[in-house]
Write an enzyme that holds these catalytic residues in place. Structure first.
Site: not given
Ligand code: NAD
Ligand code: TYD
Length: 332
Positions: A123-125, A147, A151
Site C-alpha cells: 500500500t502507499d501507506e 496497519y 503492512k
Molecule cells: P479487505 O479487508 O476487504 O479484505 C481482506 C480479506 O483478507 C478478507 O476477505 C479477509 O477475510 C481476508 N483475511 C484477513 N486475514 C486473513 C488471514 N489471516 N488469512 C486468510 N485470509 C485473511 O481488504 P482489501 O481492501 O480488499 O485489501 C486487500 C489488500 O490490498 C490488503 O493487503 C490491503 O492492505 C491492500 N491495499 C488495499 C487498499 C484499499 O484501498 N483497499 C489500498 C492499497 C493496498
Molecule cells: P479510509 O477509507 O479509512 O482509508 P485510509 O485511512 O486507508 O486512507 O479513509 C479515507 C480517508 O477518509 C482518510 O483520510 C480518513 C477519512 N475518513 C473520514 O473522514 N471519516 C470516516 O468515517 C472514515 C472511515 C474515514
C-alpha cells in the site's frame, strides 16, 4: 496460470479474481480466505460452481494449510490482510499476525515449493504522509500507524526473501481503491450507504486530508500485468493520480445522491491521521499500464452500485459492523 489468491473474499481480491477469470479463460484460482468480518463469499457468488474456481477457508498463518493449497501453483497473489486503519488503533494484534507474520509464512512456502511468483499486495501507506510531490519506489518507508507499519513489515520481508533466498517476489503499492464490494467501514461505501439512509457522514478533523483514489478495476489490471510481466525483486507503485480532499469527496458523494450537505458531521480526528498520500506511478506505466476509469465516472458508477445493491450491504451494516460503528464513532 494456476493461481493461489489469498484474501480473495475481500474487496480487491474478489474484483481481481473475477477480472483474471474473465481475461484469462484458461487460468484457475484457489482462493484461500479466513473469512474475517471483512471476508464475504457473496462477493464471488457468481463464480461458485465454476470449475476454474475453488474456495478454501483458512488462515495464511497456518503453514501446513498454505503448503497444501500452494503445491503446484504458478503464482501466489497475496491480498490477505487486516485492512482498516481505525481498527488497527483499537486491536492491532491481528494486524501484526496477518500483515507481517502471514507474509512470512507465504514467503517460506513459496521458497520451499519453488513457486515461480509471489505478488505481495502492499500500500502507499507504507511511505507515510507526503507533504509535497509524490513517493517513488525508492522513497523511504515511514509508516505511522499499526496497519501501515504491519503492512511495511510484510512488504519488506517479501523483498528480503528475494534478496536473501531469491524467492521470486514482486510488490505493488497502490493508493486508495474504491468500487463495488468494498466493506462499508471505508470512507466511500460508508458515506454512500449512510447518506442513502439520511444518516450523518462522520468527517474526521478538518476534512482537508488528501488521498489519491484509484478505481479497483484499474488496480486489478495493474496487478495482472505485474503478475505476468513485472520484474522479479521490483516494487511497483499503482496510483490513480487523482488526489482529492476528503471534504470535496464527501460533497461530491452527497451531490451524486441528491442529499444535503447538512448530513456532514465533523468529528474528532483519527489519531496520527496521515495528511496526504501521493504516488508516482511512472514505473508501472513503463510496463504498459494506464488507468482506464476517469475518477468522476468511476465514482458515479460506484455510488450507483451501492444504491442498486442494498441486498449486499444492508446485512453487513446490521451485523458485526453495527457494534464496531457504535464503538468507533461514540468515542469521537
Ligand atoms: P479487505 O479487508 O476487504 O479484505 C481482506 C480479506 O483478507 C478478507 O476477505 C479477509 O477475510 C481476508 N483475511 C484477513 N486475514 C486473513 C488471514 N489471516 N488469512 C486468510 N485470509 C485473511 O481488504 P482489501 O481492501 O480488499 O485489501 C486487500 C489488500 O490490498 C490488503 O493487503 C490491503 O492492505 C491492500 N491495499 C488495499 C487498499 C484499499 O484501498 N483497499 C489500498 C492499497 C493496498
Ligand atoms: P479510509 O477509507 O479509512 O482509508 P485510509 O485511512 O486507508 O486512507 O479513509 C479515507 C480517508 O477518509 C482518510 O483520510 C480518513 C477519512 N475518513 C473520514 O473522514 N471519516 C470516516 O468515517 C472514515 C472511515 C474515514
Amino acid at each position: 496460470m494456476r493461481l493461489l489468491v489469498t484474501g480473495g473474499a475481500g474487496f480487491i481480491g474478489s474484483n481481481f479474481i473475477r477480472h483474471v477469470l474473465a481475461e484469462h479463460p484458461d487460468d484457475t484460482v484457489v482462493n484461500l480466505d479466513k473469512l474475517t468480518y471483512a471476508g464475504n463469499r457473496a462477493n464471488l457468488a457468481d463464480l461458485e460452481g465454476d470449475p476454474r474456481y475453488t474456495f478454501v477457508r483458512g488462515d495464511i498463518c497456518d503453514g501446513g494449510l498454505v503448503r497444501e493449497v500452494a503445491r503446484g501453483v504458478d503464482a501466489v497473489v497475496s491480498f490477505a490482510a487486516e485492512s482498516h486503519v481505525d481498527r488497527s488503533l483499537l486491536e492491532p494484534d491481528a494486524f501484526l499476525k496477518t500483515n507481517t507474520y502471514g507474509v512470512y509464512v507465504l514467503a517460506e512456502a513459496v521458497r520451499e515449493l519453488r513457486i515461480p511468483r509471489l505478488v505481495q499486495v502492499s500500500t502507499d501507506e507504507v511511505y507515510g504522509p507526503i507533504a509535497d510531490g509524490a513517493a517513488t519506489e525508492e522513497s523511504p518507508l515511514r509508516p505511522t500507524n499499526p496497519y501501515s507499519a504491519a503492512k511495511a513489515g510484510g512488504d519488506l520481508l517479501a523483498l528480503a526473501y528475494w534478496r536473501t533466498h531469491r524467492v521470486p517476489v514482486v510488490v505493488t503499492r497502490s493508493s486508495n481503491n474504491f468500487g463495488p464490494y468494498q466493506y462499508p467501514e471505508k470512507v466511500i461505501p460508508l458515506f454512500v450507504t449512510n447518506a442513502l439512509d439520511d444518516r450523518p457522514l462522520p468527517l474526521y478533523g478538518d476534512g482537508r486530508q488528501v488521498r489519491d483514489w484509484i478505481y479497483v478495476l484499474d488496480n486489478c489490471t495493474a496487478l495482472d500485468l505485474v503478475l505476468r510481466k513485472g520484474e522479479t525483486g521490483e516494487v511497483y507503485n499503482v496510483g490513480g493520480s487523482h488526489e482529492v480532499e476528503n471534504l470535496a469527496l464527501t460533497r461530491e458523494i452527497l451531490r451524486l445522491l441528491g442529499k444535503p450537505e447538512t448530513l456532514i458531521q465533523p468529528v474528532t480526528d483519527r489519531p496520527g491521521h496521515d495528511r496526504r498520500y501521493a504516488l508516482d506511478s511512472s514505473k508501472v506505466a513503463r510496463l504498459g499500464w494506464a488507468p482506464r476509469h476517469p475518477f468522476a465516472a468511476a465514482l458515479e458508477a460506484t455510488v450507483r452500485w451501492y444504491r442498486e445493491h442494498e441486498a449486499w450491504w444492508r446485512p453487513i451494516k446490521s451485523g458485526e459492523f453495527r457494534a464496531y460503528y457504535e464503538q468507533q464513532y461514540a468515542r469521537r
